[in-house]
Design an enzyme around this catalytic site. Structure first.
Site, PDB file in Angstrom:
ATOM      1  N   ASP A   1       0.845  -1.190   0.000  1.00  0.00           N
ATOM      2  CA  ASP A   1       0.000   0.000   0.000  1.00  0.00           C
ATOM      3  C   ASP A   1       0.880   1.240   0.000  1.00  0.00           C
ATOM      4  O   ASP A   1       1.810   1.349   0.794  1.00  0.00           O
ATOM      5  CB  ASP A   1      -0.930  -0.022   1.203  1.00  0.00           C
ATOM      6  CG  ASP A   1      -2.019  -1.073   1.044  1.00  0.00           C
ATOM      7  OD1 ASP A   1      -2.995  -0.774   0.342  1.00  0.00           O
ATOM      8  OD2 ASP A   1      -1.881  -2.168   1.586  1.00  0.00           O
ATOM      9  N   THR A   2       0.544   2.173  -0.885  1.00  0.00           N
ATOM     10  CA  THR A   2       1.432   3.256  -1.268  1.00  0.00           C
ATOM     11  C   THR A   2       0.595   4.444  -1.691  1.00  0.00           C
ATOM     12  O   THR A   2      -0.562   4.288  -2.076  1.00  0.00           O
ATOM     13  CB  THR A   2       2.314   2.790  -2.451  1.00  0.00           C
ATOM     14  OG1 THR A   2       3.070   1.649  -2.050  1.00  0.00           O
ATOM     15  CG2 THR A   2       3.271   3.860  -2.933  1.00  0.00           C
ATOM     16  N   ILE A   3       1.176   5.655  -1.642  1.00  0.00           N
ATOM     17  CA  ILE A   3       0.557   6.803  -2.302  1.00  0.00           C
ATOM     18  C   ILE A   3       1.517   7.327  -3.366  1.00  0.00           C
ATOM     19  O   ILE A   3       2.739   7.263  -3.211  1.00  0.00           O
ATOM     20  CB  ILE A   3       0.170   7.928  -1.335  1.00  0.00           C
ATOM     21  CG1 ILE A   3       1.405   8.571  -0.656  1.00  0.00           C
ATOM     22  CG2 ILE A   3      -0.824   7.435  -0.298  1.00  0.00           C
ATOM     23  CD1 ILE A   3       1.946   9.793  -1.331  1.00  0.00           C
TER      24      ILE A   3
END
Length: 504
Positions: free
Chosen positions: A316-318
Site C-alpha cells: 500500500d502506497t501513495i
C-alpha cells in the site's frame, strides 16, 4: 501551497504530510519516500532515494536463532529505518521556496482537530482490525473506544499532531537523533527486534542518477536500484520492438507479449535488484536495447511460460505529482509497504512504522538477502516521460509489484495509442502476479471491460486469466500531469483511487 507562493516541491511535501494523517493505511512518517524533481532553472532532472536501512544488528543468523526461516511480514522484525521525513527535508533544503515549518500546518490541523474518515480508510481499518488491536498504541489511534470508525466519523490523532509539530519546528533532528527516533527504537526493542536509535540517527537520504531509455522518440526516466525501476525500462525496450499500435490496445496478442516480457524482467529483478552498496546489479545490461532483443527472442508469441512463480504481492502506497507555474515538476511516491505497515505505532508519536524489510530474503545466496545496514529491494518507482529533453508527462502509480506493469500500459496508451492522460488512466488494465499467497503462480487479472473473448484467447495461450470488476484497486492508483507544448497542463487522476486532479 501553490496559491500561497510555494513551489511544486513545497506542495508535494505538504500534500504527502496530509496524506500521512488521512490515508495512514498507505503512507506514514514511518515509511520511505522517493522523488524525481525537474529543476527548470538548471534544466536538470534529480532523483532522491529516501529508503531506510535495516538495523545494524539484523542478520539472517539472528532471525534464524529466533526460529524464523522466512522473513516475517509483520511486527517489529521487518521495520527498517523510516526515510520519508529525511527525504522531505533533503529535497526542501535544495529546492524548497517556503519555510520548512510551513509545509506541515494542514497535517497538524487535521491530526489535531480531526478529519472525516473516508470509506476506504474505514474498510482498511476493518480489514486489519485484528492486527491493529494487538498493540495498544495502534489500537488507541485507529480503533477509538475499540470500534472501527465508519465513513464520515471524525478521527483525531493528537500524538501524530505533536510529532508533526516537532518535525516542523526542529526539522529531521526531531527523528534522526531526537526524541521521536528514540521512541521508535524503544517500541521496536520492546517488541524484540534490533532497530536502535543509533540506526535511525545515522540515516541519510541519497541523491542518485535517474535511469532512462528511449521509446519511439520519447525518453522514460525511472529510479535506479534498490528500486524496481529497471523493470519499467526493460519492459519499454522490449515493447518498442513490437508494433504495439498494430497489435491493438488490450488485445490478447498485446497483453500476452507484455505479460511474458514482465515475467522475464521480474526474474532479473528478483535475482539481482537490491541495495547496490551490497551487490553489483548489472543495470546497464538490463536496460540496453541489445538485451531487450535477447528477451524478445525468448518470448513465445503462441504460449505463456508458467515456471518461475512470482512472489506474493500486496503493498500500500501513495503517489502524487505536482507541476508549478515555473515548470518545476515533482514525481513523489511514499509507502509503508503493506496496509498499515508493520502494524506497530511508535508509542507516544502516532507514527505507523513500515514493514519494508519484509521484502528481504533469509536465503544467504540471494542478492536481496537480509544484511546489517542494508536497504531492501523497493517496488516504489516515480517516473517522468521526456520529449526533446523537456518533461512531457509526470507519472506514477501505487500498486507494489504492479507498478512497472502499469507504467508500460500507460506508456503504450500515451505513445502508441495517442490517448489523452485521463483516457490513458481510465483504459482497462491488467496485472500479472499473485496478489495473495493462495493465488496461482502466474495469475493474470483483467478488468472486465477487456472482454471475455480476449480472456478466452489468453487462457488458450496458457494464462490463468481471471476478471476483476472495472476500475479495480488491484490495478493500482495512477496519477499524471502532461505538460502541453502550448503551455497547458493536463492533470489526470485514477477513478480506482480516492485521488483528484486539481489546478488553478
Amino acid at each position: 501551497m501553490l496559491r500561497s507562493g510555494g513551489n511544486a516541491l513545497d506542495a508535494a511535501i505538504a500534500a504527502n504530510a496530509v496524506l500521512n494523517v488521512v490515508y495512514p493505511h498507505n503512507c506514514s512518517v514511518g515509511g520511505d519516500a522517493f522523488m524525481m524533481i525537474w529543476d527548470p532553472a538548471q534544466k536538470q532532472l534529480h532523483a532522491l532515494n529516501g529508503a531506510g536501512r535495516s538495523a545494524a544488528g539484523a542478520s539472517i543468523e539472528a532471525l534464524n536463532a529466533l526460529g524464523h526461516t522466512t522473513m516475517p511480514e509483520r511486527g517489529s522484525h521487518p521495520v527498517t529505518v523510516p526515510g520519508a521525513a529525511h527525504a522531505w527535508h533533503t529535497a526542501h533544503a535544495r529546492f524548497g521556496a517556503k519555510p520548512f515549518s510551513a509545509l506541515f500546518q494542514d497535517a497538524i490541523r487535521y491530526a489535531d482537530n480531526g478529519f472525516p474518515v473516508s470509506p476506504s480508510l474505514s474498510r482498511a481499518i476493518e480489514m486489519y482490525r485484528e492486527m491493529l488491536g494487538r498493540q495498544k498504541a495502534a489500537a488507541r489511534q485507529y480503533l477509538p473506544n475499540g470500534a472501527v470508525p465508519a465513513g464520515g466519523d471524525i478521527l483525531r490523532c493528537p500524538d501524530l499532531a505533536a510529532s508533526f509539530r516537532a518535525i516542523a519546528e526542529q526539522g529531521p533532528s526531531a527523528i534522526y537523533g531526537g526524541p521521536i527516533g528514540q521512541a521508535i527504537a524503544d517500541t521496536i526493542r520492546a517488541e524484540g527486534a534490533f532497530l536502535t536509535a543509533e540506526d535511525i540517527a545515522s540515516h541519510e537520504s541519497e541523491w542518485v542518477e535517474p535511469l532512462s531509455t528511449t521509446y519511439r522518440g520519447h525518453r522514460l526516466f525511472e529510479m535506479p536500484p534498490p528500486t524496481q525501476g529497471i523493470v519499467g525500462l526493460e519492459l519499454a525496450n522490449v515493447a518498442e520492438g513490437y508494433d504495439i499500435a498494430a497489435l491493438g490496445r488490450n488485445t490478447a496478442e498485446q497483453i500476452h507479449l507484455l505479460v511474458e516480457a514482465k515475467k522475464l524482467a521480474f526474474i532479473d529483478r528478483d535475482t539481482h535488484v537490491t541495495d547496490p552498496m551490497f551487490h553489483d546489479v548489472p543495470v546497464q545490461r538490463f536496460i540496453s536495447k541489445e538485451y531487450a532483443a535477447e528477451q524478445r527472442a525468448r518470448i513465445d508469441p503462441r504460449r505463456a511460460v508458467t515456471d518461475e512463480p512470482d512472489p506474493a504481492g500486496g503493498g500500500d502506497t501513495i503517489y502524487l505529482c505536482v507541476v508549478d507555474r515555473d515548470g518545476m515538476c515533482v514525481s513523489l511516491i511514499q509507502s509503508i509497504f503493506n496496509g498499515f505497515g508493520s502494524g506497530l505505532v511508535a508509542e507516544g508519536t502516532g507514527i505507523l512504522l513500515q514493514n519494508r524489510g519484509a521484502s528481504f530474503r533469509l536465503d544467504p545466496n540471494a542478492a536481496n538477502r537480509l544484511e546489517p545496514g542494508k536497504r531492501p529491494m523497493h517496488t516504489l518507482i516515480p517516473a517522468m516521460l521526456f520529449q526533446d529533453d523537456e518533461p512531457e508527462v509526470v507519472l506514477g502509480t501505487m500498486g507494489a509489484h504492479g507498478q512497472a506493469q502499469t507504467h508500460i500500459q500507460l506508456l503504450c496508451n500515451l505513445v502508441d495509442f495517442g490517448l489523452e492522460p485521463q483516457a490513458a488512466i481510465e483504459s482497462p488494465r491488467w496485472v500479472s502476479g499473485r496478489s495473495v499467497p493462495d493465488d496461482p503462480a502466474h495469475v493474470l487479472y483483467l478488468e472486465e471491460p477487456i472482454g471475455e473473448e480476449v480472456r478466452q484467447k489468453l487462457v488458450a495461450l496458457g494464462h490463468e486469466a481471471r476478471f476483476m470488476p472495472p476500475f479495480s484497486s488491484l490495478m493500482g492508483h495512477s496519477n499524471m500531469i502532461r505538460l502541453d507544448r502550448r503551455g497547458v497542463l493536463m492533470g489526470a487522476s485514477d477513478p480506482r483511487s480516492d485521488g483528484a486532479a486539481l489546478g488553478w
